[in-house]
Design an enzyme around this catalytic site. Structure first.
Site, PDB file in Angstrom:
ATOM      1  N   GLY A   1      -9.844   0.418   2.175  1.00 44.55           N
ATOM      2  CA  GLY A   1      -9.726   1.878   2.583  1.00 44.55           C
ATOM      3  C   GLY A   1     -11.272   2.473   2.664  1.00 44.55           C
ATOM      4  O   GLY A   1     -12.035   1.704   2.145  1.00 44.55           O
TER       5      GLY A   1
ATOM      6  N   ASP B   1      -2.224   0.189 -15.093  1.00 43.11           N
ATOM      7  CA  ASP B   1      -3.475  -0.009 -15.076  1.00 43.11           C
ATOM      8  C   ASP B   1      -4.633   1.240 -15.526  1.00 43.11           C
ATOM      9  O   ASP B   1      -5.400   1.695 -14.806  1.00 43.11           O
ATOM     10  CB  ASP B   1      -4.090  -0.248 -13.533  1.00 43.11           C
ATOM     11  CG  ASP B   1      -5.342  -0.873 -13.369  1.00 43.11           C
ATOM     12  OD1 ASP B   1      -5.753  -1.776 -14.388  1.00 43.11           O
ATOM     13  OD2 ASP B   1      -5.996  -0.980 -12.392  1.00 43.11           O
TER      14      ASP B   1
ATOM     15  N   LYS C   1      -8.431   9.479   2.057  1.00 43.21           N
ATOM     16  CA  LYS C   1      -8.434   8.135   1.804  1.00 43.21           C
ATOM     17  C   LYS C   1      -7.767   7.422   2.857  1.00 43.21           C
ATOM     18  O   LYS C   1      -6.330   7.663   3.251  1.00 43.21           O
ATOM     19  CB  LYS C   1      -7.919   7.746   0.538  1.00 43.21           C
ATOM     20  CG  LYS C   1      -7.864   6.144   0.157  1.00 43.21           C
ATOM     21  CD  LYS C   1      -7.219   5.985  -1.193  1.00 43.21           C
ATOM     22  CE  LYS C   1      -6.920   4.238  -1.468  1.00 43.21           C
ATOM     23  NZ  LYS C   1      -6.315   4.197  -2.812  1.00 43.21           N
TER      24      LYS C   1
END
Length: 272
Positions: free
Chosen positions: A55, A168, A72
């Protein structure tokens, strides 16, 4: 994905377009006269998100309020993961409204791209802040770490209450809203996140950054506790300047995580 019926001004630096969501086509601004929601600003960087979705990030301005936002743009054609997984990330973000979680304001889509309008965070990553402190031969104070960890754990508790596992959590995925001394932070990047069913307690879909992985991740039996482990690794890093477990390979890290204890007494300057 449900797309709201709005017009948004997007495009490259030298050419601007309206995104006509009804027909899913880009129309040149010179030939389509209609109000716009966002004005395109500059392009800070090209990114490869944790999810593997390629992106580009633009700084945009919301015309109604003048607020800065981030747009984004995720290319469907260049994405390294299925479109369904990208939608899963977006759906997870849409569910979450918490002061310490990056907010998603709008979602747009055409045939080639997905456009996410997100909060603009100008304060940089937690990792950058820690690195700047370490360059001066210092570590964060216990008071500051307590303030930061309270925000991180508050966000995790909210996520888990909504059946979302981040997977994460690491300093690179924690951003400061601005550069002020108030240290307001938000958790970002839900590219590896997973939405649990109400009766679900375990996931077998491993993911994350090795140095922050819980023992359960290596054995592919993830739970909400896996995120808490990652938060503990971050707290250890903030207090000592070192990660609690390390290794040159995934196997070595796995061995350390399962068979050793962090050297807190020798690493932490606050204990000396």
């Amino acid at each position: 994905m449900t797309v709201e019926n709005k017009l948004v001004l997007l495009g490259t630096l030298d050419k601007k377009f309206y995104l006509n969501l009804n027909s899913e086509t880009l129309l040149d601004v010179k030939t389509y006269n209609s109000p716009v929601i966002y004005d395109l600003g500059f392009q800070p960087k090209t990114i490869t998100a944790g999810s593997g979705s390629f992106g580009t990030v633009f700084l945009v301005k919301e015309n109604a309020t003048g607020d800065k936002r981030i747009c984004k743009i995720i290319s469907k054609g260049k994405a390294l993961i299925p479109h369904a997984q990208i939608e899963a990330e977006i759906n997870a973000m849409k569910m979450l409204k918490h002061p310490n979680i990056l907010r998603i304001h709008d979602i747009y889509e055409d045939l080639n791209n997905i456009y996410l309008i997100l909060d603009y965070c100008s304060g940089g990553e937690l990792y950058q802040r820690l690195n700047n402190v370490q360059k001066r031969g210092m570590v964060f104070s216990e008071t500051r770490v307590r303030l930061l960890m309270r925000q991180i754990l508050s966000a995790l508790a909210y996520m888990h209450a909504n059946n979302i596992l981040h997977k994460d959590l690491k300093p690179e995925n924690i951003m400061f809203v601005d550069s002020s001394i108030r240290d307001h932070l938000v958790i970002i990047d839900f590219g590896l996140s997973e939405i649990f069913e109400k009766s679900q307690t375990i996931s077998h879909h491993a993911g994350g950054t090795v140095l922050y992985m819980a023992p359960e991740v290596f054995s592919r039996k993830l739970s909400f506790k896996s995120d808490v482990w990652s938060a503990g690794c971050i707290m250890f890093l903030l207090l000592t300047g070192y990660l609690p477990f390390s290794g040159r390979t995934i196997t070595e890290v796995n061995e350390a995580v399962n068979n050793s204890n962090p050297k807190y007494q020798t690493r932490c300057t606050h204990c000396k």
